[in-house]
Design a protein around this motif. Structure first.
Motif, mmCIF file in Angstrom:
data_model
loop_
_atom_site.group_PDB
_atom_site.id
_atom_site.type_symbol
_atom_site.label_atom_id
_atom_site.label_comp_id
_atom_site.label_asym_id
_atom_site.label_seq_id
_atom_site.Cartn_x
_atom_site.Cartn_y
_atom_site.Cartn_z
ATOM 1 N N TRP A 1 0.010 44.818 1.703
ATOM 2 C CA TRP A 1 1.009 43.588 1.873
ATOM 3 C C TRP A 1 1.351 43.302 3.315
ATOM 4 C CZ3 TRP A 1 5.289 44.206 -2.327
ATOM 5 C CH2 TRP A 1 4.701 44.105 -3.598
ATOM 6 N N ILE A 2 0.937 43.856 4.305
ATOM 7 C CA ILE A 2 1.011 43.626 5.705
ATOM 8 C C ILE A 2 0.299 42.311 5.907
ATOM 9 C CG2 ILE A 2 0.830 44.447 8.016
ATOM 10 C CD1 ILE A 2 2.558 46.074 6.586
ATOM 11 N N ASP A 3 1.093 41.313 6.839
ATOM 12 C CA ASP A 3 0.577 40.071 7.110
ATOM 13 C C ASP A 3 0.497 39.307 5.763
ATOM 14 O OD1 ASP A 3 -0.019 38.652 9.295
ATOM 15 O OD2 ASP A 3 -2.197 38.575 8.931
ATOM 16 N N SER A 4 1.263 39.159 4.918
ATOM 17 C CA SER A 4 1.309 38.299 3.804
ATOM 18 C C SER A 4 2.806 38.131 3.527
ATOM 19 C CB SER A 4 0.668 39.370 2.510
ATOM 20 O OG SER A 4 1.534 40.421 2.233
ATOM 21 N N TYR A 5 2.930 36.928 2.823
ATOM 22 C CA TYR A 5 4.126 36.378 2.035
ATOM 23 C C TYR A 5 4.924 37.543 1.328
ATOM 24 C CZ TYR A 5 2.677 31.503 3.651
ATOM 25 O OH TYR A 5 2.305 30.853 4.330
ATOM 26 N N LYS A 6 4.091 38.253 0.415
ATOM 27 C CA LYS A 6 4.663 39.284 -0.399
ATOM 28 C C LYS A 6 5.351 40.568 0.539
ATOM 29 C CE LYS A 6 0.756 40.146 -2.425
ATOM 30 N NZ LYS A 6 -0.330 40.565 -3.174
ATOM 31 N N GLY A 7 4.982 40.924 1.435
ATOM 32 C CA GLY A 7 5.457 41.981 2.224
ATOM 33 C C GLY A 7 6.505 41.469 3.193
ATOM 34 N N LEU A 8 6.656 40.013 3.326
ATOM 35 C CA LEU A 8 7.740 39.439 4.328
ATOM 36 C C LEU A 8 8.906 39.232 3.272
ATOM 37 C CD1 LEU A 8 5.739 37.294 6.601
ATOM 38 C CD2 LEU A 8 7.116 39.198 7.061
ATOM 39 N N ALA A 9 8.813 39.083 1.863
ATOM 40 C CA ALA A 9 9.883 38.599 1.036
ATOM 41 C C ALA A 9 10.332 39.569 0.247
ATOM 42 C CB ALA A 9 9.240 37.375 0.336
ATOM 43 N N ILE A 10 9.459 40.321 -0.754
ATOM 44 C CA ILE A 10 9.721 40.896 -1.800
ATOM 45 C C ILE A 10 10.735 42.133 -1.317
ATOM 46 C CG2 ILE A 10 9.000 42.483 -3.506
ATOM 47 C CD1 ILE A 10 6.601 40.914 -3.971
ATOM 48 N N PRO A 11 10.505 42.718 -0.215
ATOM 49 C CA PRO A 11 11.510 44.028 -0.069
ATOM 50 C C PRO A 11 12.998 43.400 0.456
ATOM 51 C CG PRO A 11 9.309 44.158 1.045
ATOM 52 C CD PRO A 11 9.424 42.959 0.656
ATOM 53 N N TRP A 12 12.906 42.437 0.789
ATOM 54 C CA TRP A 12 14.372 41.823 0.947
ATOM 55 C C TRP A 12 15.037 41.035 -0.144
ATOM 56 C CZ3 TRP A 12 10.567 42.681 4.408
ATOM 57 C CH2 TRP A 12 10.999 43.392 5.604
ATOM 58 N N PHE A 13 14.492 41.166 -1.365
ATOM 59 C CA PHE A 13 15.178 40.562 -2.397
ATOM 60 C C PHE A 13 16.534 41.188 -3.063
ATOM 61 C CE2 PHE A 13 11.354 38.828 -5.125
ATOM 62 C CZ PHE A 13 11.292 37.804 -4.181
ATOM 63 N N PHE A 14 16.842 42.395 -2.242
ATOM 64 C CA PHE A 14 18.239 42.968 -2.530
ATOM 65 C C PHE A 14 19.249 42.638 -1.458
ATOM 66 C CE2 PHE A 14 21.368 46.506 -2.176
ATOM 67 C CZ PHE A 14 21.891 46.327 -3.489
ATOM 68 N N ASN A 15 20.322 42.478 -1.987
ATOM 69 C CA ASN A 15 21.540 42.043 -0.799
ATOM 70 C C ASN A 15 22.752 42.770 -1.242
ATOM 71 O OD1 ASN A 15 23.588 40.929 0.839
ATOM 72 N ND2 ASN A 15 21.925 39.514 1.565
ATOM 73 N N GLY A 16 23.341 43.913 -0.474
ATOM 74 C CA GLY A 16 24.644 44.503 -0.921
ATOM 75 C C GLY A 16 25.623 43.394 -0.740
ATOM 76 N N PHE A 17 25.592 42.321 0.263
ATOM 77 C CA PHE A 17 26.839 41.560 0.483
ATOM 78 C C PHE A 17 26.583 40.512 -0.748
ATOM 79 C CE2 PHE A 17 27.789 37.177 1.608
ATOM 80 C CZ PHE A 17 29.182 37.354 1.769
#
Length: 278
Positions: free
Chosen positions: A138-154
């Motif tokens: 997933w390096i250099d892809s939209y998936k790698g730039l987006a999916i890991p940031w789907f969770f937000n504690g705030f």
């Protein structure tokens, strides 16, 4: 007599308050206006230090847009920002509803972990995250730039606090009518939580739009660069051409400014509601 003195004191106090506020407004506006006017000048006018341009050169924006190759970078930023934003709204709404309305073992622990996750910066987790994404390809892809940031504690905290302010009678009536938890969340609770949705949308979209660090680490090809990375490279190439550099800076900042101006009323309401009930 005393009433007149009181009104006079209030008027003087109000006048001083407004004067101080206008001073702070001026402190904030002067750099913004200087940047805007600089973007419309020629290099000669900038060297002479004039505040206003003699001729407003709007073509500086067109030149900056073309030289920085912004069209593709704006598209990359928008795709990742809107994907992460929608992903966080979905996950935060589901987690916030469960923590606010459902009774289960470990609920408080999960909530505390969600709050504690806000203390962890992406600089701390970027190395193991990079290794994991590299194994996924997933390096250099939209998936790698987006999916890991789907969770937000705030976001979890924001929705939980907002859902706690909604009367339980509405939810109980829906349960009596046979509505499932998912239907209650998406068709009843979420529409009532519009200020929280818009607040998280603004927070997340602006943060993702201004994101630079993860793009530096996870992006290799020029085609996958975002506006902030493109602006950094543009600054290195046009460091002495302040008219183009300021024009590019304003172009990159416009989406965030426009979004905030459109949604500031809901933003303030959403933030104020988070402290109503705990």
């Amino acid at each position: 007599m005393d009433g007149t003195r009181t009104r006079t004191k209030i008027s003087i106090k109000s006048l001083l308050t407004h004067a101080v506020l206008w001073v702070f407004v001026g402190i904030i506006l002067v750099p913004i206006l200087w940047t805007f006017f600089t973007s419309l000048k020629t290099p000669v006018e900038i060297a002479h230090g004039t505040f206003l341009p003699e001729v407003w050169r709007w073509e500086n924006y067109r030149i900056a847009w073309e030289q920085a190759e912004f069209p593709r970078k704006f598209l990359n930023s928008f795709i990742v920002a809107i994907t992460v934003t929608l992903g966080q709204i979905v996950t935060s709404a589901m987690a916030g509803y469960a923590l606010a309305r459902m009774e289960f073992r470990g609920r408080d622990l999960i909530f505390n972990v969600a709050i504690a996750s806000m203390l962890i910066s992406e600089q701390i987790i970027i190395v193991p995250l990079y290794v994991m994404l590299a194994k996924f390809g997933w390096i250099d892809s939209y998936k790698g730039l987006a999916i890991p940031w789907f969770f937000n504690g705030f976001g979890v905290f924001l929705f939980r606090q907002f859902f706690l302010t909604i009367p339980k009678d509405i939810e109980e009536a829906a349960i009596v009518d046979g509505a499932s938890r998912f239907r209650i969340l998406w068709q009843i609770m979420l529409p009532l939580a519009t200020p929280a949705v818009l607040t998280l949308f603004m927070f997340t979209f602006i943060a993702e739009w201004n994101s630079l660090f993860k793009w530096l680490i996870l992006v290799k090809s020029p085609e996958m660069r975002n506006v902030q990375l493109g602006l950094t490279i543009f600054q290195e190439q046009f460091i002495a051409q302040y008219h183009l550099l300021t024009a590019a800076t304003i172009l990159v900042s416009l989406p965030s400014v426009i979004l905030f101006l459109l949604g500031q009323r809901y933003y303030i309401k959403g933030i104020a509601t988070t402290g109503v009930k705990g």
